[in-house]
Structures are given as C-alpha cells and as structure tokens.
Design an enzyme around this catalytic site. Structure first.
Site: not given
Lengths: 498, 498, 498, 498
Positions: A306, A402
């Site tokens: 990410s 997340h």
C-alpha cells in the site's frame, strides 16, 4: 440454460407506448411540450402523491427519462427542487414532537419517526421502481455530492439518497465474483476505467493483471450486475513484495504456483463515486482472504502493498513547523552529504537541507545521499504511521482503513514506488499491512478503542530510540527519535514525542 | 461454465472456524455454555453496539445461528427482547423534538428523524449481512405477525421489520421469471406448496398447469433466488373462460396456439407470509400482460377468472337482516319452485326459502330450482361487486385488488367453480376482470377516488332495474332491484339501494 | 448457478495417479524412462490393440500427454509411424476383395468396407476419448497438412484425420453464436488472432467492430467451446457499401438503427487450419442472414463486400500474353494521358503503358490518369469475374465461394480497398455479392451446372459490347480480352465510354 | 436473455418459408401433393445426390419433416428403401478390388475403402445437418433394430446407422453431469421413464433417490442436451448394502454424511434404445468413482448392488438336465424339511423337491425351509457367477459387465431383492461388485484374457468343497460342491464340474 427465465425489462416502454391519450393524462404524464425541468418537477410530485401506487413504475420511468434530457443547469435546478420540497408535514411533525415530549414512550417515538421521515425518501424509493433507476440514483448522488460542497442547501437530498442507498447496498445483497480473462469485455474495460491506485494502461496491461499468478475479485450488486462496486487486485508471490513495479510490469514472467506462499493485495479501487461513504472494502479483503485460502491452501500470508498517501504532506508540515530534529542522529560526514546535496554550506541546518532535498524533482535518483536519507525517511515514516494522536491513531487514510480492519503494520519499503504520484505523496514508500486471521480481531479492537497500531518487530526496530547506542552503531536510524523528543522549539508535536 | 465468477458464501464459516479464542472473545461471541436465549440477546446487543463494523458479518452469522437453535418459547422471548429494547435514546430524542418545536426547519426535522429512528432498524440491517439472513428475517416477521395479534408489545418489532423489508423488496429489485417444465424441481415443488387459490394436487397436476397452453410467471428477489415471492398462472384460451374446472383438469386437451385470443389469469398466489403487506401483485399482472403480448401478438384480451370470496358472507348478512327482497321479481310458479325446494309451504316467505336452500349442502346439484336461482344470485352478485359504499367501493378483497389495478368487472359466471370452497365462499360464482391497457388508468382513477366500479354492458344489464317491464319480460332478473329498493324493513342497506 | 451439473474432467488425472504399479503395467503404460518417441509409438499400439476398451481413456490421455513432449523432429517421426502403420490386414482385405469380385452383393460390399477401413481410424477415434483430444487432433492435422506437401507418405494419416474430423464436425453439431462486447475476453482475443481478411489492430479496433451497428457471428463446436471455427463480421448500413475503410475505421461514427437497410458481410475468417477442407462458410452466411432478418425486420438487402484476390495475377498474365487490347476503346487524349503517365511517347503501345502504370507503387494516387484507368479496370474486372471457362466459372476463389453459395455478382467498386494487400491483389477493387433468398437456389444451380455467373444489371452494363460494334463480332467481350478482338481504332467500347 | 450467444435453430423454417416456388423446385423439394413415402424417398435421393451441398440443410430438414408424417407401414417401407438403395457403385468397387488384388498397397487399400463406403453413410451424415436430426436418427435406429430381427434385409441400414452414431457418440463428446433436485423437471421425468432396474414410482420416489445421501450422474451428448444417454444411481452408505429395499424406500431416513464410507451403485440404466451396442457404462462408473472421491474424501469403498438376472434360468436348465446334486450335502433332517415343503414323501428325490419348491410363488415367505435353502442357493449362485466356460467367464450379463470393467465379485446377498422380478430372475439374490482402483486393471485383464472371475475371500468360502468336513460342520454350504462334482448322470456340465 443460464438465466433463461429472465424476462426483458422493456415491457415498460411497451406499456407506456400503449397508453391512450386519456391514460397519459390520468397518470399525470405532462404533455410533450412542457419544458423538461417543469416536466421533471411535475412528475416527481405526481410520483410521490400517487394514491394508489398503480402507476408508480410508469411514472418513475417517465421521470427518469425526463431527467436524462436535462442540461447541467436544469439538472442542478431539479436537484434544488428535490432538496427544498418533500419535507415532512410541519403540523403533523410538531404534533408528534409535542406528544412525545408530553409522554415519551416507544409508541410515541415510533409515531415521531414516521412523521419525521421526509416524503423525499418515499419519492426516491418509488423512483427506484423504474428499470435502470438504481444506477440513475447513484449518478444523481454523485452529482449532488459534488455540488453539495458549495451549496449546503442540497444536503437534505444527499442525506436521503444516502439513506436509501445504504439500505439497498447492505452487505447482504452484495455478491463476490472473481474477475479474470474469461470475464466479458464489457466488464473488463471497467477495471481499466476504475483502477484508482496503479493505472492500467490498456488491454495488454490488464491481461497481465489477470494472469495465472494474479487474482481479482469484486463486489457486485444484483441490480448493477455489470458494474463492480469495488475490486481488489492480488498478486500470488513468493515472500513479501516490497515494490510495486515488478507486480504491474506487463512483461513480468508468470511465477509457478508451487512457489506461492503469500498473497499481496496491491490495489483496491472503489468504483462508484455515488456510493461514497457506503463502505465495502473491509468485507472484501476478509472474504477474499478466505476464498484464496480455499483455492490455494499453501498460502501462508496475506498482506497488502500500500502507499502512504499522507506522508509527504505530514512531513512537510512538521518540517515547516521545525518539529523534526535529525541532526543529533547523524555522523558529521552524513551531515556533510546532506548539506552538499542541498547545495548548502557546512554548518548549515540539516533539517533545512532535508526539506530542500525533498523538494527537488528526482531527488531519489541522486544516489550519493540516498544511503543517508533512507534511515531518516524510514524512521519518520514509521513514526507517521504509528502516531496514536490521543487514541485516534495515525492520520493516513490508507493506514486507517487497514488498521481499522485489524491488519498489522508489517514492513515499510524504501523506494517501493517511484512513479511520480508515489514519490510526490509517499516519498516512494510502500507499506505492507498484514492480515493475520488469528490477530485481526485483537488488532481491530486495540485500534478502534485506543488508537494503538499493531506492528511487527521490524517496524518496532525502526521506532526504537537509540538509547545509549554508541555513535558507531550499525543501526543509525535509532538516533532520530530522541532528538525529535527534545524539540528545538517549545511545542513538540505529541506525534513525534511518544 | 455458468456463473463461474460467483464465490461460495461458506467463507464465513471458515472465517469463524479460524478465529482464535481471544478473537472470539473480542468479537463478543459468548462462550459455548451460555444458554441460547441469553446468547442470542447478547449477540444482538453486540451486533448493534459494535463500533467499527469490522466484525458485523461474523456477529450477524453467529446471531442467526444462535436463533435457529431456540425453541418456540425462547424464540418468542427473544422477539420480546428485540421489541422492548433498542428504542431511540429518550434524552436525545426529547432534545431534538424540543429543538424542532422551538424552530421548525428542514434541518431540525432531519435531526429529529435521525434521533427517532430506533436502533432496532440498524440491528436488523446488520443482521442482514449474514448469509441467508434475508430469508431468516422474513421468517421472523412471519412469526411475529402471528404472535402480534395477541401481543401488541411485539408491534414495534413488526413495524421495523416491515420498514427494512419494504426497502429491500422495492419493485426495482424484483425480477420477473417465467416458470415452466424446464424449471428446476426444487422451485416447482414450491408452486405446489404455495398455490393458494386452486390447489395443485401433485406433479401431474402441476405438469398440466405448465403445459404448452399455459404460462406461469413469478417475481423473484436476487437474495431469495429459489423462492418465488408471488406467481400467477395463465391459461391461453379461445374466448373468455367462465369456469375453472376445465382449466385445471389435468387431463384437459392442449389447445392449438392458433386458437388463442385470450389470456386468462386464473390464479395469483403470494408465497411469503413474512412479506405480508408489501405488495407485488399489481406490478405482476401488468408486466405479464406485456410479456404475453410480445410473445403472442395474437392475444386480444387479458382477463382474470377470479372467485368472489366475500359473496356468501355478504348475502348471509343481508338475508339475516332481511335486506333482500326477491318475491316481487318472481312469477308464482317460480316462487313455488323455491318454496318446494326449501320444503316450505305455498305462501311462505321466499326470502326465507332462499336462505334455507343456500344453507343446504349440494343445493346446486338439485337441478329443478337452479333456473330460478340463477338470475337471482347473479343479480345479487353483481350488486355485491358494484357497491360504492360512499366512495370506498365493494368490500370483496379480490374485487378490490383487480379494480384497484384498473381492471373492469367483465362477466359473472354461474357455477364457475363448484369445488367445496368455491361453493362455500362464492356460491360457485367466478368473475372475469378485464385488463384493458387503454382503460386501465381511467378505471383505476375512478375506483380510487370515487369507488366507482368499471363494468361491462353485460354486467350493466344484470344491474338494470326492470322499470316498466311486463311480467313476461325475458329478462326476469331485472325485477329484483326495485324490491330491494323498497325494503321491507326500515333500514335499507345502501349497498342494495343504489 | 449456470452449468452446475458439469463435472470437471480432471478425474482422469486423478485416476491415473491412483493406478498402482501393476495397474500401470497392465494398461501398458511404458515406464518413465522410455524415450518419448518410443513411448508414444508403444502407447498408440496399445491403444488400438486393447481388447476390452476398459482402459482406452487412460491410454489415450497418456498418449496425448506423451505426444505433447515430443520435439519437432520426433513429432514428424511419430506422424510417419502413424502413417506407415495401422493399415488394413492384407490377407483379410484380399479375401474380401476376391469374394466381392466373385459375387458382388451388398453384403460383400459391406464386408469389404469393414476390411478396408484402416485401424488408424479406430486409433484416432480412441485418441479422441481423452480430455482435450479433439483440439489435439486438429493440431496434428494442421502439422500434417504442412508436412504432407513435401512428404506424400503422410497422406494416409492426413486422409484418416480428415475422415474422422468430417464426421465429428458435421454441421449438425455446430452452434451459431453471436459474439459481441459481452463475450469473454479469452474468446475475443481469438478474433484478433484469427481475422484473416482485414487485420484487427488491437482491442480498440475490435471494439469498433463489435459496436452497436456491427454484428459478429461464429460457428462453435461443443467440444471446442472457446474456439470459433469460423466467424463473419457484418456492418449494418444504409445502402450498399463500396469501400472497406469506412467500415473498419475505429473512429467511424455509429449509425442509427433507423437507417439500416442493408447488411454488409465484410469479412469471413476460417479459424482452424487443421479443419481445412471441412467447410462451414456456406451454412454460416445463410444462417446469419436469417438471424439478422429476425432481429432486424427492416433489413432489405444482404450482401458481401469482398476482395478480388486473383485479379491482378489474372490481368498480369493476360497482359503478358498480349491478350488484352484497350487502344480501340480510347479517345486520343485518353491514350495520351496513359502514355504520359507511363513516361512513354505518343504512338507507343497503350497496353504496355497500362502494364507499366500498374506496376508502379501508388499508381492509384496519381489522380490525373485515374479517370482513364477506372473504366478500363472495372470492365476488365467484370470480365474476370464472369468468365465461364467451359462451365467451370471464374477462377477467383472468393467469387467461387459466394457464387457457389447462390449469391449474385452485384457491384464492382473502384478503389474500394487501398490497403497494400488490396491494391496488390485486387487493384483496389471490392465487390458486392448479393444474397437474395428468392434467387439463391437458382443462382446456385446455374453456377454449379453451367458455370453461369448471376449478375446485376449494373455489372451487365460493364460487360456490354458497345453499340455500333463492327459486324465481325457479335459479342466483343466473349473472347475475354475485348479490345484484342476489336480493331484498335474506330469505336471506343461503350463500356469504357459511358 | 440467458444463453445470449446461442441462436435459435428455427432459422431453417424461416429459410424454407422464404424459398420461392422456383427455389423449391430447384432444391428438389417435391410438390405438396406427392404422397409422403414417395416424397421421403425422393428427398433422400436428392439429398445424397446434391452436387453442391448448398441446400443440404434445407433438404435434410424437409426429409425429416416428411419422415415424421409416415405411418408405421410407410415408415418400414422407407427403411426398406434406404436399406436396399445407396449401395457402393459396383463397377467402381470391382475395379478398386481388382486393383488391390493385383498390387496390394496402402494407397490401393485406401482407394478400396473409399469405393466400398456405401453412399448411405453420406446420406445419414447429411440428414444429421437438420435441427433435431441426431435424435431422429437414433429413433430410426431403434425402429430398425426392432424390425431387423424378422427382416435381415434391413441390416445394411442398421449397420450404417451404427457406424455414424458410433463416430458421433465417441466418449470424447460425452459430458458427465450430476442430476439432483435442482435439475429441470423436464430432465427428471426422463429418469422416471428410463429407470430400467428398480422402477421409480412417481415424483416422491424420485425425490428420495435424489436426496442428500444419494447421488445420480449421467452422460449427456451436446446435441441431445435434455436426454441422458445413461445414468447411474448411487447410495452413500455406512458399510456394504446387501438389500435393495432400504435403498429405494421413499420413507427411508436420510443418513448423516459423517457415516458414509461406502458408495453403492445400485442402478445403471441405458436410456437410448437406438444407441444399443454403443456402450458408455464402463466409462461412467469409473468417472463417477473419481468424482465421488473428490467430493467425499472419506469414502473407502465403491461397490454395486446388482441383480443376477440369469440365475433362475441357469438353475432351471441345470435342474432340468439333472446336473445338480445336493442330496449328499444335506443332513437327513434337512432333506426332510425340503421334501415336506415340496409336499413329497421321505425318500423322494431332493433335487426334484428343490425344483418344485422354487416353482412355487412366494416360496421365500415360508420360513421353515429357508434356512435349508439359503446355503444351497448361495453356493449355486456363487458357482453360476464364477464359471469360466473355457475362458469366456460367466454368462450373466450384469456380471460380465462389471467383471469386464475390472470389478471383483465381493458378496452374494440372500433375499436382497424380494420384488417379483428380483425373485423371478435372481431368486432374490443381490450381488456386490467391488470397484477397487488398485486392482481394476488386473481384474480386467484376467477376466478378458482367461475368463477368470476376481472374487473376495467371502465368495471363495462359498465355493470351497467341504472335503472331509464332519457332518456337524458349521459351514454346511461346503457340502454341495462335491456332489455336483460327482454327477448322477453321465454328462456333467463342465460348469458344475470344476
């Protein structure tokens, strides 16, 4: 075979075509020469006022057709009309409010809720009866969200749209589907259009992303069956992946399935702007993890790759406020390298040098000072991603997503994404968040309730103060923290001072 | 390979199985030894209180699983728990009510609506996230509807269930599908189970109803894909059909498609008790009419063959109140026939004779007085079905359904259904309601606003007063009305006095 | 869920994996260390010799797997092995032949047919039992067809492959499917690969060819469900189309369906080289015509837009043999234009000038002589396409295909295709062949039996001898090269002068 | 709508309808007034003679339509026409035969094969081009097979039908599909119709056979997609099943999946009489075994529960020829029981008594002599099923099928099927044949090459001679064999004398 029982929806067009003149009048279809905006408004009123529901579908269809002919100005006017009309009846609501206040009870509360519901919601529900209406309402919300910012008067409409869409896009109605090279082209081209993280440059690019060592899954709604709501792209990998380029290189060799031990979630894209705020992502990753485990029992780890989209802004702000101190963690020769790279003189301020370097395009291609920059930036990134901010946790929205899902901050990767946007936003950092099913709930709870960021030992090391480490310490990074803790200025940022 | 993209939903079971002990605790799954009722209540609380949504699906699944283990007593207790908890916060709602009263505005109204929404609705929405939840919630509503009658305390739960189900079963999400002999057996056996009008006696019966000269369509919801919500059975026919028996005779010959000019809708069945009050029937017929026109352009008429389920009750009540007068419309020999059939003496009251005859089992098989009874009963039935009742229209619920849809009362058929239920409820009458697309809106408006029943010339004739018709008049039926208009007793029923 | 009943074919792999050592031996699977060629040959022998059929599928699978490991040399050797073994038993066949000769009868003929069938055919049929075998056998025939040319010894294998494939690809087993943008990408990329007439340059090109005003249909075989056997591309058009470029221009605007009156079949591609000689094209066009008529009842005409691939070769040969005479059909100034364009002197031979001009690259871009060239080349093309050649009809294979299908030569279009291949082969000519259902059988019969080419009045005009032709030749065109038959001077050919 | 790619086959009807008068003539469609038989014959000739193939599909369609109007007499005449015409050309075949005899070569053999192929085969292949033709050709073969028996002149037609059908129904084109309660009713009713072993008595019976602890699989051909070719019914079971009644009892409780360790194949039915001799059964069982192993890894055994349909005939023949001796194996009291049961006197012949008992209806319900009969019949059944007959193996066709597939004779079950047919044919015996993947090839080879029947220890015990076993021997069955070995008469049947 397949969907053989399904009957085509064009029946409505046929029905409307069959209506006689008097029928049209009676279901309150305005005459053909009524201007579109007025026509749309009158149809909306007819639709919501209709006593018997009998012609609801026909009216809804006529209304949507009428809306589709509005130009941008009229469309905005039509939204204003929707937002300013269709409020609850004041007398009735006042009476209900008074009754509740007089004697609060479950029953009175219910009566109050009924009286308080704006007729606009019923209008939206009735609009949805027409073929294609759900997509049309999502498009309207997209418009309204955009206009809302400058025009708060549209908010009631936006709120009601959100209310009905939230009900309809309940997780229970979503279907997870795998997307691959067997998927119809009409769907695949939407992946190209919607990919929001790492651009898909045409069909050959797409083909690689759907290759044998890749997976793609999306959530779909039965009413929008050709439109993904959100999709995730996964690379099957040997070991953790720290850089994005090899994963999206269209010429990358296909790896053998026997090697795969890790699934890397390297891109998640929301597709429907008009569904903003109705989130699906947290369900998606967890469900895909379970699907992958079933298909590929040898997978041992599930992690993202990410970006850190808020990092450069955060660092810029802290540098601007002189809240970062790095000098005391550096050797003299290291300082010299930084100052030289910034075109500054020995003895100048290294924090200023850092700021200056990072403002230069392509700084990461000047290899001489990279080895000095790497530990500094990695430590700062680790600090950024683990801030607790009085229980709120770090500000980076990708991290929040997340971590909120229960993932753990696993690795921070230096120069993991050197594409322009990656450099501009994240200083090239790419981060792995690990989804460990055993810990997901614990991580989630700690994060939600205390803002605590679960992290690996590797990240922990990046964060450790160097304490009494001798200057020769192999681990030079350690030295940054204490200086941040002893700020030059009066007001240390809590975030750097933990 | 078919719907290859779809991924099985059992991922949740796998996910839950993978949760560690601490994970279970953290998502607040009660321990295994908590009794099911307590367990269910605690799970419901956890589900609605959950801050982060992250474990919603898992909790919802656990809750539904727990509910499925409750016995009848505990289930009722659980419903009581749901109905009595999860009310809006009183302080907050009071404040919002007061604020609105102080200064009514769209914004305050919205705040009030938000404050008034019971958390129970959110609970139900979250429950729906679990696999199979929509069907489970429908089943709960079915239970609650049954219990509600005797226990008004459950009403808040019923109302909230209805609220969310209405949103989810919006017409826009329903799919019309044809059902025929190619349909999977698992679906077909549900037709046998759900047929509510003319019982389907096993597979051979069903096979005839799905034969080449029959059609069957149902509405389906994507989340309940094997369960019809409602279905309609249609016979393709030459001319209007006045009797049901030939249509459902399993040995009836199949007619040639070249002969079909009329579609007879002879049965409509709602399938989901738990969706009571969320109506689909009016959409269904209109859409099926359009489908049939497309498939079979030679069809000229679309009509139902329907029972008159309230007729015998209505007539009994009127006879009991002596509001019916038929004597003056009869010839002496006709009176004699009736009295003889009733085992009464010449000169006795013919209305009493009528009452007495109709109370006998199998009266319709005694052919000698049938020719006298027929015009009397047909005229009375026409009166029953055309009552306006101060703008409310007739009371028969089947009539109200079709008239409300815009259909026209077309024909009344003598001895159209001699099955026991048909005789008991409708005195064997079967009625055709005609769906004429050109008139549907006009009929609908008149019915809804004035209670006016659109009717054919044929029905009109049944209703005509005989005026100065000579006694020999071929149209003997005509004579009944004036006498009804001049009631024996003080209180003529408006319904007979038009 | 779609094709849920279908069971995966990998059972064979599992079955083979489960065979014990002794089982492997018994079904005659060679040991792992046998070299692949020998292994393949032994497996082929085992497969055909197997008494009981019991292990046929397993052996066939093993044989195909083994073949797939052969390199090019061994593969050719394996084909030689197949082609030279597996002949009918000589003694038995001789006996059957003698018996037939002694007393010819239906029964003896049958016995002879049985004895004459090479066991190779049974071998091929048994090979087909394995998963994926049909595609593998098509691939083998593709190889063998290529090798055959230089190695006639392979012909028996080729003939037997063709024999079994012809049986399996019987028209009755083919399925017509529409291909469009909803088709899976895995199929669409095959269109790009297989398009044989007008190259598809990537996905954007393809997208236009599958746009709303285009249609594409293919024949598929159930055993090769992702592979088209042949496909045709159709443009829906207003009027006849004479040039290919606008039809395949990816930026061409989409025409409105209300305008379409003509379907232009502009490309037909056979996809499977290994099925060469097993033709599907004639079925395809007729069936697609009927499909289009059903979908679009307003279509009035169905025609191709086809190249004339043999034209330039034919003309070159005739010019080389001095069989073309054009001078007498030209005005003096026209001759001058041609000679000048060829860089020749006044009085030089115009036929030589023509030859010289056509040999220049880009001759068609020099506009000054185009108006002179056009009538000459169009008339010559008309002559080429209508030659009867003693009942055999014209030699152009595209013409033969459509004329043999019963189409009519409708129009010849000047500069209809200026792509390099179109200019090189066809001098840019594109031809419309018209499929008129009313005439298709008549045209077909005349063509097959007399070689007569059905043609439109427009083409007839191109062919007409000019009015005042000298008495020596009734039909000046008859001799193929019209002007060669005519005095060069006096009378320009009507066809060139109109 | 559903299988959107597939295009309906009715195009042919439209095409034929569009043919002009002259077109009909040209494709040789006989006029409407030609009688159907002549019409069919002329169409068949036209179809095979057609030079250009162009109208093959249309002619084939016309031919099949014409055939469908023939009555039984004409149909037989049409078959005679097909069988007696369409022979290979005698002159050409003679020449080819002579050429081969003169110089045998692969090439001449090929020419001979081509010359020997009857044009009837090409006719059949062309007939198959029409929609529905494959099913029609199967129906024709069914007819012809029936007529053949009394009319050998039809054999050439039968042989050619078999030839083409064998090519088309190659194992490679068959698809295994699971059949269950989700299968369309139109398919399920075929199971009811086709079940050949244990009758399915309506839908409720069928439902049980498709219950959760049952499996059903069939082979399907893509061209006959609603028609199973063969199907097998399987019960999932704990341990071996010895009796059929509990497996097909519609009220049998559903067993829990945790208990299943054995799959019992209790019924296999061929569905298409017209495909007789083209076998699929051996593939089917093996493939289903692999499917079940994949679905249910806990299954340990795969066995049939099969009848012994030739047993009672075999025993009757042997008893009639006095080739069975049982007396010496029986105790005096046992003899007495048998004689009494047969109504005979002490000292009478026990073999005659046995014969007499078995001829009585319901003998198996007279419990007093059952314990004496059981060991006798079981041993005789074991002898019947293990006969080698000079390498040919036992004569029972069910046994031959499974043994030929490599199964092992595992158990013989006393009174396993007391339904009338089971008693009449098999004296109630039901047999388990075990499919053990490890041994299947070995068993198969031994059976095919030596006629050796693989058998379990349990069966072996039934076969052991008792030698010098004392009269009290627990294993009384042992005693039967030696007496059979020492036949009373001169000519013992080899089968009993092993």
């Amino acid at each position: 075979m397949g969907n053989r029982g399904t009957v085509h929806l064009s029946w409505l067009d046929r029905f409307l075509a069959n209506l006689g003149e008097r029928g049209r009048e009676l279901i309150r279809l305005p005459a053909a020469d009524v201007p579109p905006l007025e026509r749309s408004c009158r149809l909306a009123e007819a639709l919501v006022s209709e006593k018997g529901e009998a012609s609801g579908t026909a009216l809804a269809h006529a209304l949507l057709t009428s809306c589709s002919t509005l130009d941008a100005t009229d469309r905005a006017n039509f939204y204003r009309f929707l937002a300013s009309h269709f409020e609850p009846d004041e007398a009735r609501l006042s009476a209900a409010a008074a009754a509740y206040l007089e004697k609060p009870s479950a029953e009175q509360a219910r009566a109050l809720a009924v009286a308080a519901e704006p007729p606009r919601q019923e209008l939206l529900r009735r609009m949805n009866m027409a073929p294609g209406a759900t997509a049309a309402l999502i498009a309207i919300r997209k418009d309204v969200l955009r206009l809302c910012a400058g025009e708060p008067g549209l908010k009631p409409l936006e709120a009601d749209l959100r209310h009905v869409l939230t009900a309809w896009f309940n997780r229970g109605f979503l279907e997870l589907r795998r997307i691959d090279w067997n998927t119809p082209a009409v769907m695949l081209e939407k992946l190209i259009a919607y990919e929001a993280v790492h651009e898909i440059d045409g069909w050959e690019d797409l083909r690689r992303r759907l290759g044998p060592d890749r997976r793609c899954f999306g959530f779909f709604h039965p009413r929008l069956s050709d439109e993904p709501l959100i999709f995730v792209e996964v690379a099957l990998h040997k070991g953790m992946a720290g850089a994005i380029a090899p994963l999206i290189d269209r010429n990358a060799p296909v790896s053998a399935s026997s090697e795969w031990d890790t699934a890397i979630f390297y891109s998640i894209s929301n597709c429907q702007e008009g569904l903003r705020g109705i989130s699906f992502g947290n369900f998606l990753i967890k469900q895909v993890v379970e699907e992958l485990k079933t298909e590929l029992p040898n997978l041992r780890r599930f992690a993202t790759l990410s970006p850190v989209p808020g990092f450069s802004k955060w660092l810029a702000a802290h540098l601007a406020h002189e809240e970062v101190e790095i000098a005391s963690g550096l050797e003299p020769d290291e300082k010299q390298v930084l100052l030289a790279a910034a075109g500054m003189l020995p003895g100048d301020d290294v924090e200023t040098a850092l700021k200056s370097i990072l403002e230069k395009d392509g700084w990461w291609q000047e290899t001489d000072c990279l080895s000095v920059l790497q530990p500094i930036l990695m430590r700062l990134c680790a600090l950024y991603l683990t801030e607790t901010r009085d229980g709120k946790g770090p500000g980076d929205y990708v991290a929040r997503f997340h971590l909120g899902n229960g993932a753990r901050l696993e690795s921070i990767n230096w120069l993991g994404n050197t594409a322009p946007r990656g450099m501009a936003e994240s200083f090239g950092m790419m981060v792995n968040y690990l989804y460990d099913p055993d810990l997901i709930e614990i991580n989630h709870e700690s994060f939600v309730h205390q803002g605590t960021v679960a992290r690996s030992a590797e990240v922990e090391t990046l964060l450790q103060p160097h304490a009494a480490t001798p200057p020769q310490s192999a681990n030079r990074i350690g030295r940054i923290v204490p200086f941040a803790r002893q700020p030059k200025k009066k007001q240390p940022r809590a975030s750097l001072a933990e």
